[in-house]
Design a protein around this motif. Structure first.
Motif, PDB file in Angstrom:
ATOM      1  N   SER A  74     -14.014 -18.110   3.698  1.00  0.00           N
ATOM      2  CA  SER A  74     -14.505 -16.740   3.510  1.00  0.00           C
ATOM      3  C   SER A  74     -14.151 -15.830   4.678  1.00  0.00           C
ATOM      4  CB  SER A  74     -16.014 -16.740   3.281  1.00  0.00           C
ATOM      5  OG  SER A  74     -16.701 -17.078   4.467  1.00  0.00           O
ATOM      6  N   ILE A  75     -13.903 -16.399   5.837  1.00  0.00           N
ATOM      7  CA  ILE A  75     -13.460 -15.583   6.976  1.00  0.00           C
ATOM      8  C   ILE A  75     -12.114 -14.947   6.680  1.00  0.00           C
ATOM      9  CG2 ILE A  75     -12.696 -15.710   9.394  1.00  0.00           C
ATOM     10  CD1 ILE A  75     -14.876 -17.833   9.825  1.00  0.00           C
ATOM     11  N   LEU A  76     -11.292 -15.611   5.895  1.00  0.00           N
ATOM     12  CA  LEU A  76      -9.954 -15.123   5.570  1.00  0.00           C
ATOM     13  C   LEU A  76      -9.936 -14.186   4.363  1.00  0.00           C
ATOM     14  CD1 LEU A  76      -8.150 -18.563   5.879  1.00  0.00           C
ATOM     15  CD2 LEU A  76      -8.427 -16.828   7.653  1.00  0.00           C
ATOM     16  N   HIS A  77     -11.073 -13.966   3.738  1.00  0.00           N
ATOM     17  CA  HIS A  77     -11.133 -13.195   2.503  1.00  0.00           C
ATOM     18  C   HIS A  77     -11.076 -11.695   2.775  1.00  0.00           C
ATOM     19  CE1 HIS A  77     -13.322 -12.422  -1.543  1.00  0.00           C
ATOM     20  NE2 HIS A  77     -12.041 -12.172  -1.601  1.00  0.00           N
ATOM     21  N   CYS A  78      -9.965 -11.101   2.409  1.00  0.00           N
ATOM     22  CA  CYS A  78      -9.759  -9.662   2.621  1.00  0.00           C
ATOM     23  C   CYS A  78      -9.516  -8.979   1.284  1.00  0.00           C
ATOM     24  CB  CYS A  78      -8.559  -9.439   3.535  1.00  0.00           C
ATOM     25  SG  CYS A  78      -8.814 -10.069   5.198  1.00  0.00           S
ATOM     26  N   THR A  79      -9.786  -7.681   1.254  1.00  0.00           N
ATOM     27  CA  THR A  79      -9.577  -6.877   0.062  1.00  0.00           C
ATOM     28  C   THR A  79      -9.198  -5.460   0.476  1.00  0.00           C
ATOM     29  OG1 THR A  79     -10.555  -6.203  -2.039  1.00  0.00           O
ATOM     30  CG2 THR A  79     -12.014  -6.245  -0.116  1.00  0.00           C
ATOM     31  N   ASP A  80      -8.702  -4.681  -0.464  1.00  0.00           N
ATOM     32  CA  ASP A  80      -8.385  -3.279  -0.167  1.00  0.00           C
ATOM     33  C   ASP A  80      -9.674  -2.483  -0.024  1.00  0.00           C
ATOM     34  OD1 ASP A  80      -5.650  -3.689  -0.275  1.00  0.00           O
ATOM     35  OD2 ASP A  80      -5.535  -3.262  -2.419  1.00  0.00           O
ATOM     36  N   ASN A  81      -9.649  -1.485   0.870  1.00  0.00           N
ATOM     37  CA  ASN A  81     -10.819  -0.622   1.000  1.00  0.00           C
ATOM     38  C   ASN A  81     -10.898   0.337  -0.180  1.00  0.00           C
ATOM     39  OD1 ASN A  81      -8.768   1.117   1.663  1.00  0.00           O
ATOM     40  ND2 ASN A  81      -9.672   1.832   3.556  1.00  0.00           N
ATOM     41  N   ALA A  82     -11.926   1.160  -0.216  1.00  0.00           N
ATOM     42  CA  ALA A  82     -12.162   2.040  -1.356  1.00  0.00           C
ATOM     43  C   ALA A  82     -10.993   2.989  -1.613  1.00  0.00           C
ATOM     44  CB  ALA A  82     -13.445   2.828  -1.152  1.00  0.00           C
ATOM     45  N   SER A  83     -10.381   3.484  -0.544  1.00  0.00           N
ATOM     46  CA  SER A  83      -9.250   4.409  -0.716  1.00  0.00           C
ATOM     47  C   SER A  83      -7.919   3.686  -0.827  1.00  0.00           C
ATOM     48  CB  SER A  83      -9.219   5.398   0.450  1.00  0.00           C
ATOM     49  OG  SER A  83      -9.024   4.693   1.668  1.00  0.00           O
ATOM     50  N   LYS A  84      -7.936   2.370  -0.763  1.00  0.00           N
ATOM     51  CA  LYS A  84      -6.745   1.518  -0.869  1.00  0.00           C
ATOM     52  C   LYS A  84      -5.692   1.847   0.183  1.00  0.00           C
ATOM     53  CE  LYS A  84      -7.339   0.283  -5.655  1.00  0.00           C
ATOM     54  NZ  LYS A  84      -8.023  -0.951  -5.536  1.00  0.00           N
ATOM     55  N   THR A  85      -6.152   2.247   1.374  1.00  0.00           N
ATOM     56  CA  THR A  85      -5.223   2.566   2.457  1.00  0.00           C
ATOM     57  C   THR A  85      -5.043   1.416   3.437  1.00  0.00           C
ATOM     58  OG1 THR A  85      -7.032   3.568   3.708  1.00  0.00           O
ATOM     59  CG2 THR A  85      -5.683   5.035   2.332  1.00  0.00           C
ATOM     60  N   MET A  86      -6.022   0.506   3.499  1.00  0.00           N
ATOM     61  CA  MET A  86      -5.903  -0.637   4.388  1.00  0.00           C
ATOM     62  C   MET A  86      -6.694  -1.813   3.848  1.00  0.00           C
ATOM     63  SD  MET A  86      -8.224   0.261   7.677  1.00  0.00           S
ATOM     64  CE  MET A  86      -9.673   1.233   7.510  1.00  0.00           C
ATOM     65  N   THR A  87      -6.400  -2.978   4.382  1.00  0.00           N
ATOM     66  CA  THR A  87      -7.077  -4.201   3.976  1.00  0.00           C
ATOM     67  C   THR A  87      -8.243  -4.447   4.919  1.00  0.00           C
ATOM     68  OG1 THR A  87      -4.941  -5.055   3.270  1.00  0.00           O
ATOM     69  CG2 THR A  87      -6.714  -6.627   3.461  1.00  0.00           C
TER      70      THR A  87
ATOM     71  N   ASP B 161     -16.149  -2.732   7.738  1.00  0.00           N
ATOM     72  CA  ASP B 161     -15.654  -2.014   8.909  1.00  0.00           C
ATOM     73  C   ASP B 161     -14.637  -2.839   9.698  1.00  0.00           C
ATOM     74  OD1 ASP B 161     -17.687  -3.793   9.507  1.00  0.00           O
ATOM     75  OD2 ASP B 161     -18.266  -2.723  11.322  1.00  0.00           O
ATOM     76  N   VAL B 162     -14.371  -4.078   9.293  1.00  0.00           N
ATOM     77  CA  VAL B 162     -13.417  -4.945   9.986  1.00  0.00           C
ATOM     78  C   VAL B 162     -12.087  -4.904   9.250  1.00  0.00           C
ATOM     79  CG1 VAL B 162     -12.906  -7.310  10.687  1.00  0.00           C
ATOM     80  CG2 VAL B 162     -15.253  -6.459  10.808  1.00  0.00           C
ATOM     81  N   GLN B 163     -11.054  -4.400   9.916  1.00  0.00           N
ATOM     82  CA  GLN B 163      -9.724  -4.362   9.327  1.00  0.00           C
ATOM     83  C   GLN B 163      -9.089  -5.750   9.459  1.00  0.00           C
ATOM     84  OE1 GLN B 163      -7.145  -1.357  10.890  1.00  0.00           O
ATOM     85  NE2 GLN B 163      -5.470  -1.877   9.500  1.00  0.00           N
ATOM     86  N   CYS B 164      -8.512  -6.208   8.364  1.00  0.00           N
ATOM     87  CA  CYS B 164      -7.972  -7.569   8.341  1.00  0.00           C
ATOM     88  C   CYS B 164      -6.649  -7.680   9.082  1.00  0.00           C
ATOM     89  CB  CYS B 164      -7.777  -8.025   6.899  1.00  0.00           C
ATOM     90  SG  CYS B 164      -9.329  -8.449   6.101  1.00  0.00           S
ATOM     91  N   TRP B 165      -6.442  -8.848   9.664  1.00  0.00           N
ATOM     92  CA  TRP B 165      -5.209  -9.273  10.309  1.00  0.00           C
ATOM     93  C   TRP B 165      -4.804  -8.389  11.483  1.00  0.00           C
ATOM     94  CZ3 TRP B 165      -5.300 -13.856   8.758  1.00  0.00           C
ATOM     95  CH2 TRP B 165      -5.640 -14.179   7.458  1.00  0.00           C
TER      96      TRP B 165
END
Length: 194
Positions: free
Chosen positions: A24-37, A44-48
């Protein structure tokens, strides 16, 4: 001893929660505006990037170490002789190792593929894995004690019936879904009695 207990726990009761936590630590998704993962649970944590990258590398290393230890525990910590007082004595541990591999693959697949578009593929894998687990426990009798083999076979049969029912429910979802629950409820006691 302590090491034996830790290996047995990591390959049984603690396997799912620990593996799921690190995946689950690796589980990322697009934000609401689909500008970043962003992280699935901590938006509030941007992935990678930055801290997440460091923690993700640690999580991957921890997953590898944990899987190694739990698989070693499954493969090495068993009684190969039919002792009267040890209900856990096994002829081999292939079925339990396959079961743990199946659980880990399920954790990864359900973490990665959470979209409704992938439900049928997930259910097909669940059905395939459940069938393999059922065959291993039903026909290859890994335990010396017949009651333990029957218990595991019963659990595997219930799991397989549930996978079949879920796949049928997904296929019949367009027309009627309520009957799938009744089919499962009616069929489960029959499966358990056989």
């Amino acid at each position: 001893t302590g090491m034996r207990t830790a290996l047995l726990l990591s390959s049984s009761i603690l396997f799912y929660p620990v593996a799921d936590y690190f995946v689950s630590i690796l589980h990322c998704t697009d934000n609401a505006s689909k500008t970043m993962t962003v992280h699935k649970y901590f938006h509030d944590v941007q992935c990678w990037t930055g801290t997440h990258l460091v923690i993700s590398v640690f999580a991957i290393l921890a997953i590898i170490a944990f899987l190694f230890l739990s698989f070693i525990g499954v493969l090495t910590l068993y009684e190969a002789r039919p002792l009267n007082n040890n209900f856990n004595a096994k002829m081999n541990t292939r079925a339990l190792l396959t079961f743990n591999i199946h659980k880990f693959i399920l954790i990864v697949l359900f973490t990665i593929f959470q979209s409704d578009n992938y439900q049928i593929l997930l259910l097909i894998y669940v059905l395939f894995g459940s069938a393999v687990i059922f065959i291993l426990f039903q026909f290859f009798n890994p335990f010396y004690k017949e009651i333990i083999t029957k218990a595991w076979s019963t659990i595997a049969a219930a799991n397989l019936w549930t996978a079949i029912s879920l796949l049928l429910a997904k296929v019949m979802e367009v027309t009627t879904f309520d009957e799938a629950v009744f089919i499962w409820l009616i069929g489960l006691p029959l499966v358990l009695l056989v």
